[in-house]
Design a protein around this motif. Structure first.
Motif, PDB file in Angstrom:
ATOM      1  N   SER A  75       0.796  -1.227   0.000  1.00 13.80           N
ATOM      2  CA  SER A  75       0.000   0.000   0.000  1.00 13.80           C
ATOM      3  C   SER A  75       0.827   1.276   0.000  1.00 13.80           C
ATOM      4  N   GLY A  76       2.042   1.219   0.490  1.00  9.01           N
ATOM      5  CA  GLY A  76       2.838   2.437   0.611  1.00  9.01           C
ATOM      6  C   GLY A  76       2.549   3.174   1.912  1.00  9.01           C
ATOM      7  N   LEU A  77       1.627   2.655   2.726  1.00  4.74           N
ATOM      8  CA  LEU A  77       1.305   3.244   4.024  1.00  4.74           C
ATOM      9  C   LEU A  77       2.107   2.557   5.116  1.00  4.74           C
ATOM     10  N   ASN A  78       2.227   3.220   6.260  1.00  3.21           N
ATOM     11  CA  ASN A  78       2.830   2.524   7.394  1.00  3.21           C
ATOM     12  C   ASN A  78       1.829   1.483   7.891  1.00  3.21           C
ATOM     13  N   GLN A  79       2.274   0.550   8.726  1.00  4.62           N
ATOM     14  CA  GLN A  79       1.417  -0.560   9.156  1.00  4.62           C
ATOM     15  C   GLN A  79       0.162  -0.078   9.869  1.00  4.62           C
TER      16      GLN A  79
END
Length: 172
Positions: free
Chosen positions: A43-47
């Protein structure tokens, strides 16, 4: 007071946003009843943010009668892109002099605001049997970097509601 702060931060998150969709006109959207998230999602997001957006997506789909399954009709792939947007507004300061035979001037600009961060979130719905994209929703918003966990959760809830408010196509 805390509620107002969260409310205003979430308004800031979504106030300058747009939602765009694209889809396969030949797709039979009524055939999709079960879902899962793409196994190799990056996703490119942090966890923490990835968990938030997945939880919000799952909650919305379940509320519409979809069922999460190990053998789904469709996969959901989520990915993001973040970039800086330059702010073009500034205040000009000038000094000038002129006479009959010439003139001279000095000018400069002072930026009013700094650059802002824009996050583009893309939701791909993929037919699990055909491995074929049949629907895509893209959401773009200016975001704040120092927001609380509550404000981030509220932002992702609004993102999912806005994007999936247009699924399936023709939904009122």
């Amino acid at each position: 007071m805390r509620f107002l702060k969260i409310f205003f931060l979430s308004v800031l998150f979504v106030a300058c946003s747009t939602a765009r969709i694209d889809y396969d006109r030949g797709a039979d959207f009524s055939a999709y009843k079960t879902f899962s998230f793409y196994p190799e999602m990056n996703s490119g997001l942090n966890q923490l943010d990835e968990k938030r957006i997945i939880a919000q997506t799952e909650a919305l789909l379940r509320s519409r009668g979809f069922v999460r399954s190990d053998n789904p009709d469709m996969y959901i792939n989520i990915f993001t892109r973040q970039y800086e947007t330059p702010y073009n507004s500034s205040v000009g300061i000038g000094i000038g002099s002129g006479g009959r035979r010439g003139g001279f001037g000095i000018s400069g600009g002072i930026p009013i605001r700094s650059n802002s961060t824009t996050q583009e979130i893309t939701f791909d719905l993929i037919d699990a049997q055909k491995d074929d994209l049949f629907w895509q929703g893209v959401y773009e918003a200016k975001i704040g970097n120092n927001s609380s966990p509550e404000a981030r959760e509220q932002m992702y809830r609004k993102v999912v509601q806005k994007v999936f408010g247009k699924y399936p196509p023709g939904r009122k």
